[in-house]
Design a protein around this motif. Structure first.
Motif, short mmCIF file in Angstrom:
data_model
loop_
_atom_site.label_atom_id
_atom_site.label_comp_id
_atom_site.label_asym_id
_atom_site.label_seq_id
_atom_site.Cartn_x
_atom_site.Cartn_y
_atom_site.Cartn_z
N PRO A 60 0.87 -1.07 -0.03
CA PRO A 60 -0.16 0.09 -0.04
C PRO A 60 0.95 1.17 0.15
N GLN A 61 0.29 2.37 -0.48
CA GLN A 61 0.86 3.68 -0.70
C GLN A 61 1.25 4.17 0.86
N LYS A 62 0.54 3.88 1.79
CA LYS A 62 0.98 4.52 3.06
C LYS A 62 0.81 3.47 4.21
N GLY A 63 1.54 3.82 5.14
CA GLY A 63 1.34 2.74 6.33
C GLY A 63 2.55 1.74 6.66
N SER A 64 3.28 1.40 5.69
CA SER A 64 3.99 0.23 5.99
C SER A 64 5.26 0.68 6.47
N GLY A 65 5.56 1.95 6.51
CA GLY A 65 6.81 2.61 7.07
C GLY A 65 8.02 2.50 6.13
N LYS A 66 7.51 1.93 5.00
CA LYS A 66 8.78 1.64 3.78
C LYS A 66 8.45 2.73 2.76
N ALA A 67 9.43 2.67 1.61
CA ALA A 67 9.16 3.78 0.62
C ALA A 67 8.21 3.22 -0.30
N ARG A 68 7.61 4.25 -0.71
CA ARG A 68 6.29 3.78 -1.46
C ARG A 68 6.84 3.20 -3.21
N VAL A 69 6.05 2.21 -3.34
CA VAL A 69 6.49 1.33 -4.53
C VAL A 69 5.34 0.98 -5.31
N GLY A 70 5.65 0.87 -6.67
CA GLY A 70 4.58 0.52 -7.55
C GLY A 70 4.61 -0.93 -7.97
N SER A 71 5.25 -0.99 -8.95
CA SER A 71 5.32 -2.59 -9.61
C SER A 71 6.66 -2.77 -9.62
N LYS A 72 6.67 -4.32 -9.53
CA LYS A 72 8.11 -4.99 -9.38
C LYS A 72 9.15 -4.62 -10.29
N GLN A 73 8.71 -4.22 -11.45
CA GLN A 73 9.47 -4.01 -12.76
C GLN A 73 9.82 -2.59 -13.11
N SER A 74 9.74 -1.67 -12.17
CA SER A 74 10.19 -0.33 -12.05
C SER A 74 11.71 -0.45 -12.36
N PRO A 75 12.31 0.53 -13.09
CA PRO A 75 13.58 0.67 -13.07
C PRO A 75 14.56 0.96 -11.68
N LEU A 76 13.71 1.43 -10.86
CA LEU A 76 14.37 1.60 -9.70
C LEU A 76 14.72 0.29 -8.81
N GLN A 77 13.75 -0.77 -9.05
CA GLN A 77 13.61 -1.94 -8.35
C GLN A 77 14.93 -2.89 -8.88
N ARG A 78 15.37 -3.93 -7.86
CA ARG A 78 16.26 -4.90 -8.38
C ARG A 78 15.60 -5.71 -9.22
N GLY A 79 15.93 -6.04 -10.60
CA GLY A 79 15.34 -7.12 -11.19
C GLY A 79 14.17 -6.25 -12.10
N GLY A 80 14.32 -4.97 -12.16
CA GLY A 80 13.54 -4.13 -13.01
C GLY A 80 13.97 -4.11 -14.28
N GLY A 81 13.06 -3.41 -14.94
CA GLY A 81 13.46 -2.84 -16.49
C GLY A 81 14.57 -2.00 -16.35
N LYS A 82 15.13 -1.71 -17.51
CA LYS A 82 16.09 -0.75 -17.93
C LYS A 82 15.46 0.61 -18.43
N ALA A 83 15.48 1.58 -17.94
CA ALA A 83 14.59 2.90 -18.63
C ALA A 83 15.11 3.26 -19.87
N HIS A 84 16.12 3.19 -20.32
CA HIS A 84 16.67 4.05 -21.43
C HIS A 84 17.70 3.05 -22.03
N GLY A 85 17.37 1.84 -22.01
CA GLY A 85 18.54 0.84 -22.36
C GLY A 85 18.60 1.07 -24.12
N PRO A 86 19.41 0.17 -24.61
CA PRO A 86 19.64 0.00 -26.06
C PRO A 86 18.42 -0.94 -26.99
N ARG A 87 18.12 -0.16 -27.84
CA ARG A 87 16.83 -0.83 -28.46
C ARG A 87 17.31 -1.35 -29.88
#
Lengths: 298, 324
Positions: free
Chosen positions: B127-154
C-alpha cells in the motif's frame, strides 16, 4: 611503383647524396624536430572530418561544468521556466492578431511563374545543354532541366552581366532588366501567353510552338480546315489571352509582347485608357459656340 | 634545432630513397649553403621559380607498372588518369567513407527489456501509506532490483547514407594515397600463391594431417612474405583478386598474421587503408575504378563532345605487340 629495395642496398647506391657529418645524429631525434609525427600503423588512426563538421553537444541539466546545469538556460522561476507561453500572448492584453486581424488574403488563382535567371541560362549554354542556335521555347527549357512545369516562365536578370551568347527566347514574362540584357548581348526576346496545359502539350509534342496569335476572321477558316484534313496527327493549338490584364500585358512593346504588332502608331497597350492626342474632345467646343451666339438676358 | 633537423633529415631521407615530402620534389642541394660563400655578392638563385614565359602544366596521367607474381618482374606499363590514382589526400573524405561503412556494418541487435517487457504482474507491491517503507508501484520499475532498464539499447538501424559521388571520390582517394606511397602493387591477372609441388602431391595423397598442412603453409607464407618484406614485420599485405583463388585464400586464412586475401566485391575503403600494402590484379583495379567514378562520368546527354578518360590504357609493351 617498383618494390622497395632493402635499406642496406639503398645506402650503398645513394652514398653520393648523403653527406655524413662527423657526429651522426639518430633518425629518431631528427624526427622529433619535425612537427608532423605519426606513430600509428595505418592512416585509419588519423582520420577525422573537418573542424566545422563537429559541433558541441548541449545536454542541459547535467551539472555546472557543462555551462547548462541547474536552470538549464531558462533563467529564474516564471511560467517560461516551468511551462510554454504562446508566441502571440501579450500578458492578457488583447493580442495584435485579434485587435487588428489579418491583413489581406491569398490569391489562390494567381498564376505561379517558374523563375529563370540569366546566369543559369548562360551556364546551360556553356555546358552544351541548351542550344542557342535554335529558338528557345518552353519545350526546350523544360526538357533540358532549366525549369519545371508551372503556369508560365518568367525570365529574370540575376547574372545580367554574364549573358554573352545571343539567344532567341520566348517566355511567358520577362523583367525589364532581363530584356535589356538579352538584347544587349545581341539576342531576341518575345513574351507569349501560356497556360500550364499549353506548356505540357508543348513538352509532350501535342502542340507545335508558334509566336503568333491564333488567326481571327472568316478568311482564315478554309486554310485551317485544309490543314486539319491533310495532317495525320492532330495538334492542339496554343491559347491566347482572354483576361484584360493578360491582353494588356502582351500588347505592350515594353514587355516585347507577341501582340504588340497589333497596336497602331501612338496607341497605348491599355484597353481602357487612351493616349491624349491632338484631336479635340468631341461635343464640348460646339456647345460653347452655341451659347456665345445666343442672346441671353442673364 | 628544427631547421637543422629538417636539413639533415631530408638528406638522410634521400639517402634512404624515401621522399620527405610526398607531393612535391625537394630541390637537390649537393652541399650546405654555408660552404658556398664567396667574396662577390651573388643574387640568390631560386630553383622553384622559372621564367615568366614558361607555364606550369599539372600532371594528367600517371604510370602504373604491372608486375608478375611472385617474382615481381615488371611486365608492362599502363597509364591511369590523375583523377583516378593521383588525387590529393583528403582525410575528411576518407573519414566520411570509413564511418559510413562502419555504420552500415553494425548489426544493431542490442536490446534491453523495459519495465513493460519484464515478466511479472503489475500489481502494486504494498500500500501507498502505512508500511513505514518507501512507496513502491510495480516490481518491474527501473528503480527496483530485477526491474527493467529505463533507457537501454533498442533494436535499431544504425545505417547512414553517403552521397555516391563522395563515396566514389573517397575510394579513389584511398587508391591514390596508396599509389603515392608506393604501396599499390599491380600484378598480372591470375594472382595466386604458388605452393611447392611435393607438398601439393603429399597433401592430395592424404599423407599429411590437417595440422601439418596448416603449419607448413603458415611457415611457407611467413617466409615468402618475409623475404619480400611484405609480411608481419612490414605491416601485412592485402591481396585483391577477381575471384577466389584457392591456394592464396586458404593460405592467407591460415597465415592471417601476414596478410589477408579479398575478392573485389568484398573490398571496402577501410580494407584499402588497413594493411601495409595492396597487391591487386590489373583487371580488378580497372574494374574497381570503373565502378567508382560516378563523379567523373556524367549522365547528362550532350551530343557534341566525347571525353576520353584514360582507364588503364596499355603503354608498354606497345599495343601492336601486346599479347591480349
Amino acid at each position: 611503383m617498383p618494390p622497395r629495395l632493402p635499406f642496406a642496398q639503398a645506402a650503398q647506391c645513394c652514398r653520393k647524396a648523403l653527406e655524413v657529418p662527423p657526429k651522426q645524429s639518430s633518425l629518431v631525434s631528427l624526427f622529433a624536430a619535425l612537427s608532423v609525427q605519426t606513430r600509428s600503423a595505418s592512416i585509419l588512426a588519423n582520420l577525422s572530418d573537418n573542424k566545422g563538421a563537429y559541433h558541441k553537444r548541449i545536454r542541459r541539466g547535467r551539472g555546472a561544468s557543462s555551462g547548462y546545469g541547474k536552470t538549464a538556460g531558462r533563467g529564474m522561476k516564471g511560467t517560461k521556466a516551468r511551462n510554454k507561453v504562446n508566441p502571440w500572448f501579450q500578458g492578457g492584453q488583447t493580442p495584435l492578431i485579434f485587435k487588428h486581424g489579418q491583413k489581406g488574403f491569398v490569391n489562390h488563382r494567381a498564376p505561379v511563374m517558374a523563375e529563370l535567371n540569366l546566369d543559369r541560362v548562360q551556364a546551360w549554354i556553356d555546358a552544351g545543354r541548351l542550344d542557342p542556335t535554335k529558338t528557345i521555347t518552353p519545350r526546350e527549357l523544360v526538357r533540358c532541366g532549366l525549369v519545371g512545369i508551372k503556369d508560365g516562365i518568367k525570365l529574370l536578370a540575376r547574372g545580367k552581366n554574364e549573358i554573352k551568347t545571343p539567344v532567341d527566347i520566348v517566355v511567358s514574362r520577362a523583367s525589364a532588366a532581363a530584356i535589356l540584357a538579352v538584347e544587349a548581348a545581341g539576342g531576341k526576346i518575345t513574351t507569349r501567353y501560356y497556360t500550364k496545359a499549353a506548356i505540357k502539350n508543348l513538352v509532350s509534342g501535342k502542340s507545335i510552338h508558334t509566336d503568333k496569335p491564333l488567326p481571327v476572321g472568316p478568311e482564315h477558316v478554309e486554310s485551317v480546315l485544309q490543314q486539319a484534313r491533310t495532317s495525320r496527327k492532330h495538334f492542339y493549338r496554343l491559347p491566347d489571352p482572354t483576361s484584360r490584364w493578360d491582353i494588356e500585358y502582351y500588347r505592350d512593346p515594353a514587355h516585347r509582347g507577341y501582340l504588340s504588332h497589333t497596336l497602331k502608331v501612338g496607341e497605348s497597350p491599355s484597353l481602357y485608357f487612351k493616349v491624349p492626342g491632338e484631336k479635340p474632345l468631341v461635343g464640348k467646343k460646339s456647345k460653347k459656340t452655341a451659347d456665345a451666339t445666343e442672346e441671353r438676358l442673364f | 634545432m628544427a631547421g637543422k633537423g629538417m636539413r639533415s633529415l631530408s638528406e638522410a631521407m634521400r639517402g634512404l630513397s624515401l621522399a620527405a615530402q610526398t607531393c612535391r620534389t625537394v630541390p637537390v642541394r649537393t652541399a650546405p649553403l654555408i660552404s658556398r660563400r664567396s667574396m662577390a655578392t651573388e643574387a640568390p638563385v631560386s630553383n622553384i621559380t622559372r621564367s615568366v614565359t614558361e607555364q606550369w602544366h599539372p600532371i594528367t596521367t600517371v604510370p602504373v607498372t604491372i608486375h608478375s607474381f611472385p617474382s615481381l618482374e615488371p611486365r608492362s606499363l599502363e597509364t591511369y588518369s590523375a583523377k583516378h590514382l593521383y588525387l590529393p589526400l583528403r582525410r575528411d573524405i576518407l573519414h566520411l567513407a570509413v564511418v559510413y561503412e562502419g555504420d552500415n556494418t553494425r548489426q544493431g541487435t542490442a536490446q534491453a527489456k523495459t519495465r513493460w517487457e519484464v515478466a511479472g504482474s503489475h500489481r502494486k507491491v504494498r500500500p501507498q501509506k502505512g508500511s513505514g517503507k518507501a512507496r513502491v508501484g510495480s516490481k518491474q520499475s527501473p528503480l527496483q532490483r530485477g526491474g527493467g532498464k529505463a533507457h537501454g539499447p533498442r533494436n535499431r538501424d544504425f545505417g547512414t547514407k553517403l552521397n555516391r559521388k563522395v563515396y566514389d571520390l573517397a575510394w579513389r582517394t584511398a587508391l591514390s594515397y596508396r599509389y603515392r606511397r608506393g604501396e599499390l602493387i599491380v600484378t598480372e591477372d591470375g594472382l595466386d600463391l604458388p605452393l611447392p609441388e611435393d607438398f601439393l602431391q603429399q597433401a592430395q595423397a592424404g599423407l599429411l594431417t590437417r595440422e601439418l598442412e596448416d603449419a607448413f603453409i603458415q611457415k611457407y607464407v611467413g617466409e615468402i612474405l618475409g623475404a619480400m618484406q611484405w609480411g608481419k614485420a612490414h605491416g601485412r599485405t592485402t591481396f585483391i583478386t577477381g575471384e577466389e583463388r584457392m591456394n592464396l585464400f586458404t593460405a592467407m586464412e591460415v597465415a592471417g598474421e601476414n596478410g589477408t586475401a579479398l575478392e573485389l566485391e568484398d573490398v571496402d575503403v577501410k580494407d584499402l587503408l588497413e594493411t601495409g600494402r595492396i597487391v591487386i590484379e590489373k583487371s580488378v583495379l580497372k574494374e574497381m575504378i570503373r565502378e567508382h567514378r560516378s563523379d567523373l562520368v556524367t549522365t547528362i546527354a550532350v551530343p557534341a563532345k566525347k571525353k576520353e578518360i584514360t582507364l588503364g590504357s596499355l603503354v608498354y609493351p606497345y599495343p601492336k605487340y601486346a599479347e591480349n
